[in-house]
Design a protein around this motif. Structure first.
Motif, mmCIF file in Angstrom:
data_model
loop_
_atom_site.group_PDB
_atom_site.id
_atom_site.type_symbol
_atom_site.label_atom_id
_atom_site.label_comp_id
_atom_site.label_asym_id
_atom_site.label_seq_id
_atom_site.Cartn_x
_atom_site.Cartn_y
_atom_site.Cartn_z
ATOM 1 N N LEU A 1 3.636 -0.095 1.578
ATOM 2 C CA LEU A 1 4.096 0.566 2.682
ATOM 3 C C LEU A 1 4.303 -0.936 3.888
ATOM 4 C CD1 LEU A 1 2.603 3.784 3.453
ATOM 5 C CD2 LEU A 1 5.081 3.682 2.754
ATOM 6 N N ALA A 2 5.386 -1.166 4.287
ATOM 7 C CA ALA A 2 5.470 -2.251 5.263
ATOM 8 C C ALA A 2 5.056 -1.555 6.775
ATOM 9 C CB ALA A 2 6.914 -2.521 5.571
ATOM 10 N N PRO A 3 4.389 -2.494 7.493
ATOM 11 C CA PRO A 3 3.906 -2.123 8.967
ATOM 12 C C PRO A 3 4.817 -1.078 9.848
ATOM 13 C CG PRO A 3 3.377 -4.393 8.431
ATOM 14 C CD PRO A 3 4.299 -3.982 7.457
ATOM 15 N N ASP A 4 6.135 -1.247 9.502
ATOM 16 C CA ASP A 4 7.122 -0.428 10.232
ATOM 17 C C ASP A 4 7.438 0.902 9.728
ATOM 18 O OD1 ASP A 4 8.714 -1.720 8.025
ATOM 19 O OD2 ASP A 4 10.327 -1.613 9.256
ATOM 20 N N GLU A 5 6.788 1.163 8.291
ATOM 21 C CA GLU A 5 6.953 2.377 7.707
ATOM 22 C C GLU A 5 5.843 3.193 8.202
ATOM 23 O OE1 GLU A 5 8.679 2.415 3.419
ATOM 24 O OE2 GLU A 5 7.560 0.442 3.570
ATOM 25 N N ARG A 6 6.468 4.485 8.434
ATOM 26 C CA ARG A 6 5.564 5.746 8.884
ATOM 27 C C ARG A 6 4.559 6.247 7.656
ATOM 28 N NH1 ARG A 6 6.839 11.695 10.552
ATOM 29 N NH2 ARG A 6 4.753 12.223 11.629
ATOM 30 N N GLY A 7 3.425 6.090 7.668
ATOM 31 C CA GLY A 7 2.512 6.280 6.635
ATOM 32 C C GLY A 7 1.188 5.946 6.638
ATOM 33 N N LEU A 8 0.543 6.332 5.627
ATOM 34 C CA LEU A 8 -1.128 6.019 5.589
ATOM 35 C C LEU A 8 -1.367 5.535 4.096
ATOM 36 C CD1 LEU A 8 -2.683 8.839 7.391
ATOM 37 C CD2 LEU A 8 -2.249 6.547 8.309
ATOM 38 N N VAL A 9 -2.330 4.538 4.058
ATOM 39 C CA VAL A 9 -2.604 4.025 2.425
ATOM 40 C C VAL A 9 -4.089 4.850 2.440
ATOM 41 C CG1 VAL A 9 -3.077 1.949 0.988
ATOM 42 C CG2 VAL A 9 -1.138 1.901 2.560
ATOM 43 N N ILE A 10 -4.571 5.622 1.315
ATOM 44 C CA ILE A 10 -5.778 5.883 0.979
ATOM 45 C C ILE A 10 -6.155 5.818 -0.448
ATOM 46 C CG2 ILE A 10 -7.250 8.066 0.948
ATOM 47 C CD1 ILE A 10 -5.372 9.104 3.119
ATOM 48 N N ASP A 11 -7.206 5.249 -0.529
ATOM 49 C CA ASP A 11 -7.867 4.732 -1.815
ATOM 50 C C ASP A 11 -8.107 6.185 -2.703
ATOM 51 O OD1 ASP A 11 -9.541 4.019 -3.854
ATOM 52 O OD2 ASP A 11 -10.587 2.327 -2.581
ATOM 53 N N VAL A 12 -7.678 6.043 -3.850
ATOM 54 C CA VAL A 12 -7.921 7.067 -4.879
ATOM 55 C C VAL A 12 -9.344 7.488 -5.599
ATOM 56 C CG1 VAL A 12 -5.300 7.340 -5.229
ATOM 57 C CG2 VAL A 12 -6.839 5.985 -7.057
#
Length: 177
Positions: A141-152
């Motif tokens: 995800l790029a900084p301008d994309e709405r979202g979160l990154v979560i470790d699995v």
């Protein structure tokens, strides 16, 4: 007085074996919205190709992503959670053409963690041999994309809780004067 929140509409994304379907179903249950597994929207030709160990190309993915986008658009009013690899920015852009306010939950994990998870999925149409192509295709995800990154590398419940907590904390509140 705060404005009403829009219904949550989330795509759980990541490489094959990251837990998109499991986390997506749990997140949908937690949010009280429908869940759809993007794998179920693949045309038979895509499943046959992946089952044979052949990665999909953009032409294969386009109609599949359109079907996902149509499902998401149909659930804008009431919300929903969809699982989809959504590996490239242009794929996510295609989905956002249907739903501009779409949020993403990128399930991120090391190649070793994902490979170990794939080994526990006998009979899945996506063979472990395609994991390398999945990681090569992945555009975070790029900084301008709405979202979160979560470790699995945590439990499904912990992933869902982290998403809910972080999504709530990042939501702006608008007060009426």
């Amino acid at each position: 007085m705060s404005l009403p929140e829009p219904a949550p509409l989330v795509v759980v994304m990541g490489v094959s074996g990251s837990g998109k379907s499991t986390v997506g179903a749990a997140l949908a249950q937690r949010l009280g919205v429908p869940f759809e597994d993007g794998d179920d929207l693949h045309p038979p030709a895509n499943i046959a190709k992946m089952s044979a160990g052949v990665p999909l190309d953009d032409d294969d993915r386009y109609p599949w992503l359109e079907a996902i986008g149509e499902w998401l658009a149909a659930h804008q009013a009431d919300g929903g959670v969809m699982s989809s690899s959504a590996l490239k920015r242009k794929y996510r852009d295609q989905l956002r053409r249907h739903v501009p306010h779409l949020a993403f939950l990128h399930l991120h994990g090391s190649r070793e963690v994902i490979a170990a998870r794939q080994a526990t999925r006998p009979g899945h149409f996506m063979p472990a041999s395609l994991l390398t192509s999945q990681f090569a295709t992945l555009e975070p995800l790029a900084p301008d994309e709405r979202g979160l990154v979560i470790d699995v590398a945590q439990s499904v419940d912990a992933i869902v809780q982290e998403y809910v907590d972080r999504a709530s904390a990042s939501r702006p509140t608008t007060e009426e004067s």
